[in-house]
Motif scaffolding. Sequence first.
Motif, mmCIF file in Angstrom:
data_model
loop_
_atom_site.group_PDB
_atom_site.id
_atom_site.type_symbol
_atom_site.label_atom_id
_atom_site.label_comp_id
_atom_site.label_asym_id
_atom_site.label_seq_id
_atom_site.Cartn_x
_atom_site.Cartn_y
_atom_site.Cartn_z
ATOM 1 N N LYS A 3 -33.120 39.287 -27.779
ATOM 2 C CA LYS A 3 -34.156 38.352 -28.221
ATOM 3 C C LYS A 3 -35.489 38.755 -27.599
ATOM 4 O O LYS A 3 -35.599 38.937 -26.387
ATOM 5 C CB LYS A 3 -33.799 36.919 -27.819
ATOM 6 N N GLU A 294 -43.709 29.555 -29.642
ATOM 7 C CA GLU A 294 -42.407 29.198 -30.216
ATOM 8 C C GLU A 294 -42.295 29.709 -31.654
ATOM 9 O O GLU A 294 -41.265 30.273 -32.050
ATOM 10 C CB GLU A 294 -42.222 27.678 -30.178
ATOM 11 N N THR A 298 -39.800 32.901 -32.859
ATOM 12 C CA THR A 298 -38.860 32.760 -33.980
ATOM 13 C C THR A 298 -39.081 33.873 -34.995
ATOM 14 O O THR A 298 -38.130 34.512 -35.463
ATOM 15 C CB THR A 298 -39.027 31.386 -34.651
ATOM 16 N N SER A 302 -36.702 37.437 -36.431
ATOM 17 C CA SER A 302 -36.210 37.078 -37.755
ATOM 18 C C SER A 302 -36.248 38.277 -38.696
ATOM 19 O O SER A 302 -36.829 39.318 -38.391
ATOM 20 C CB SER A 302 -37.064 35.951 -38.348
#
Length: 495
Positions: A3, A294, A298, A302
């Motif tokens: 991540k 945030e 994301t 993605s």
Amino acid sequence: MIKIRISQLYKDLARSIEGLKKDQSRIEDARQIVEDALASNEAFYGINTGFGILATKKISGDKLQKLQRNLILSHSVGTGELIPKEICRLMLQLKIHALGLGYSGISSETFNRLILMLDKDLIPAIPKKGSVGASGDLAPLAHMSLPLLGYGSFWNEEGTDIIPASGVLSENGIEPIELKAKDGLSLINGTQLMAAYGSWLLHKSLQLLDVADLLGAMSLEALQGSIRPFDERVHHIRPHKGQIRVAENIRTLLKDSQILESHRNCGKVQDPYCLRCIPQVHGASRNAIAHCIEVFETEINSVTDNPLVFENGDIISGGNFHGQPLALGLDYAAIAIAELGSISERRTYLLLEGHDGLPELLMEETGINSGFMIPQYTAAALVSENKVLCHPSSVDSIPTSLGQEDHVSMGSIGAIKLYDIFKNVEHILAIELFTAAQALDFRSPLKPGTGVDAAHTYIREQIPHAKEDHYFRDEISLAVDLLSDPQLLRQAGLV
């Protein structure tokens, strides 16, 4: 997959790409699904059909490679100045990471060529303008992909000039490649221009937010402002997280201040808002940036390709390439960053007015010297420019592709504007930095709080006290560099 976090942007991306060099099983599995789909002779958007409004046109198997090649060439219509090399590199890194998630169906040959370009620091030169922020950042990503075909340009090592890609590839013994079915579409569908600009700026903003607090504390001390508005109790009954954090930072920076003690009973009731409301204003910007981080975390973790290739063999056309989440976030971040500059300029103005024993314009002999008058003009001009730049790009939309793509985000325009706003705010804060440092000199021998004192000493090692007019631009440049110097915050005790 790793991540990617904005706070550890470059480390996380490096780890992700190193992992993809060792394990590309997800990429290979997705590619096999694309190959199986081609063998079925069914129509799959962008794989064996035209693009956009031409999606209904089936392309024969012998023309699929030319289809992908034409896609890159026809979409390389960007214009304007070039994106800075560092952000171009980040675009390439983010594209590799996104493709590595294994939902695009790109061929291993094309994917590994991207990694080779990154390893050899062959960073494509990409024009800023030409994306409407939907269907992906098509034109910029097409320019990023041109060197795969032997076209386009690379940045030189210093990022100061560009070199034709054909010559660079030849010097490195690298032949252009032939794109396979779906490869071109996987390369240009995605939000990597918006994501790279936003991630880069949000990453840099993490230090800028703390530096803004430090400068606010320096100005507060120089202007003999009150510490009472930063009382912990005030902020716990309006507990916005950013506001609480800023008040805590100011209290830390002002600890053991002799200047505060010297005017504790001066009778002043309230300071102007640019001092008294630092937690509320800086804190609101912190909250906004936290929200934008945030959103961008994301996004960069993605898949924004189209169509998407799923493990059960489904190939689905969707709209993950649409930049609306980023477009709104970029506009919001622009306002938040601009406000740090707006309140900073007001503090700079106050420092020049001659309050409480400070000399007007922060020099002893004015008249022959203009002192710090004109740097404040520059700050005011930049604040005013930012007000224009903060008009949101995301409220606009112009249909493209003969109406097939009838609502677009314009997030790419928001990204470029945010970059300009950020650079303006760096200079506004830099002007407050050396102005507040000058004002603090006049409070000697009284010392400010330990954090402010240590930071002031560190600044003075780079920028000396100004006794008369001189070429201020050099000091502004030095101050801009200090804003991104981690040692400044370490000295102040904020990290």
